[in-house]
Motif scaffolding. Structure first.
Motif, PDB file in Angstrom:
ATOM      1  N   THR A  99      29.704  33.459  30.054  1.00  0.00           N
ATOM      2  CA  THR A  99      31.334  34.106  30.003  1.00  0.00           C
ATOM      3  C   THR A  99      31.690  34.789  30.381  1.00  0.00           C
ATOM      4  O   THR A  99      30.634  35.440  29.554  1.00  0.00           O
TER       5      THR A  99
ATOM      6  N   ASN B 149      32.835  26.484  35.364  1.00  0.00           N
ATOM      7  CA  ASN B 149      32.950  25.689  34.255  1.00  0.00           C
ATOM      8  C   ASN B 149      34.454  25.779  34.285  1.00  0.00           C
ATOM      9  O   ASN B 149      35.263  24.618  34.016  1.00  0.00           O
ATOM     10  N   ARG B 150      35.018  27.072  33.542  1.00  0.00           N
ATOM     11  CA  ARG B 150      36.524  27.400  33.394  1.00  0.00           C
ATOM     12  C   ARG B 150      36.561  29.037  33.487  1.00  0.00           C
ATOM     13  O   ARG B 150      35.871  30.368  33.781  1.00  0.00           O
TER      14      ARG B 150
ATOM     15  N   GLU C  28      37.759  26.476  38.848  1.00  0.00           N
ATOM     16  CA  GLU C  28      37.328  25.593  38.805  1.00  0.00           C
ATOM     17  C   GLU C  28      36.282  24.781  39.327  1.00  0.00           C
ATOM     18  O   GLU C  28      37.441  24.233  39.840  1.00  0.00           O
TER      19      GLU C  28
ATOM     20  N   GLN D 208      40.239  31.240  32.452  1.00  0.00           N
ATOM     21  CA  GLN D 208      41.410  32.046  31.844  1.00  0.00           C
ATOM     22  C   GLN D 208      41.389  32.827  32.298  1.00  0.00           C
ATOM     23  O   GLN D 208      40.990  34.134  32.585  1.00  0.00           O
TER      24      GLN D 208
ATOM     25  N   ASP E 251      43.496  27.857  38.619  1.00  0.00           N
ATOM     26  CA  ASP E 251      42.026  28.082  37.456  1.00  0.00           C
ATOM     27  C   ASP E 251      41.320  28.753  38.735  1.00  0.00           C
ATOM     28  O   ASP E 251      39.637  28.754  38.961  1.00  0.00           O
TER      29      ASP E 251
END
Length: 135
Positions: free
Chosen positions: A79, A129-130, A110, A132, A60
């Motif tokens: 994003t 928030n996220r 995160e 990847q 993360d």
């Protein structure tokens, strides 16, 4: 957010892989002219980051190539994939690490938040928030 509030806000701990750290330090230290202020911002982030073997980075953690979802305190929710300047293409969702938002994102995890200054001079806070990992 006032400058006093910004200064009193503790900066989050950052973590970077040794390979990204080296490439980014070399790139940022060679920049002058109009991009110098963003390069200085990036150097400040790199200087305070904990550097680990690339393979030991948590999944993360934002690194080069990461796809990051974040929000800002003014409601901006986006994003982006974090890329080197030559690969930047905002229309394709690829933002350069040599932008104020890119320099602010590198090394975050995160749930972490950081104050940053937008290109228009507004001082804001963003929250990851996220994360990847890109291909």
């Amino acid at each position: 957010m006032s400058q006093t509030a910004m200064k009193s806000t503790a900066l989050p701990r950052l973590i970077l892989g040794v390979e990204d750290h080296g490439k980014l330090m070399t790139m940022a230290s060679g920049i002058s002219g109009p991009m110098a202020s963003v390069a200085d911002q990036l150097m400040n982030e790199l200087d305070r980051a904990r550097v680990v073997d690339q393979g030991k980075l948590p999944d993360d953690a934002v690194r080069m190539g990461s796809i990051v979802s974040f929000t800002t305190e003014d409601g901006f929710n986006r994003t982006f994939q974090l890329v080197f300047p030559g690969n930047a293409d905002i229309a394709s969702g690829k933002v350069s690490v040599l932008t104020p938002i890119g320099a602010a994102l590198i090394g975050l995890r995160e749930g972490q938040s950081i104050p940053w200054t937008a290109r228009d001079g507004r001082r804001l806070s963003l929250t990851v928030n996220r994360v990847q990992q890109g291909q």
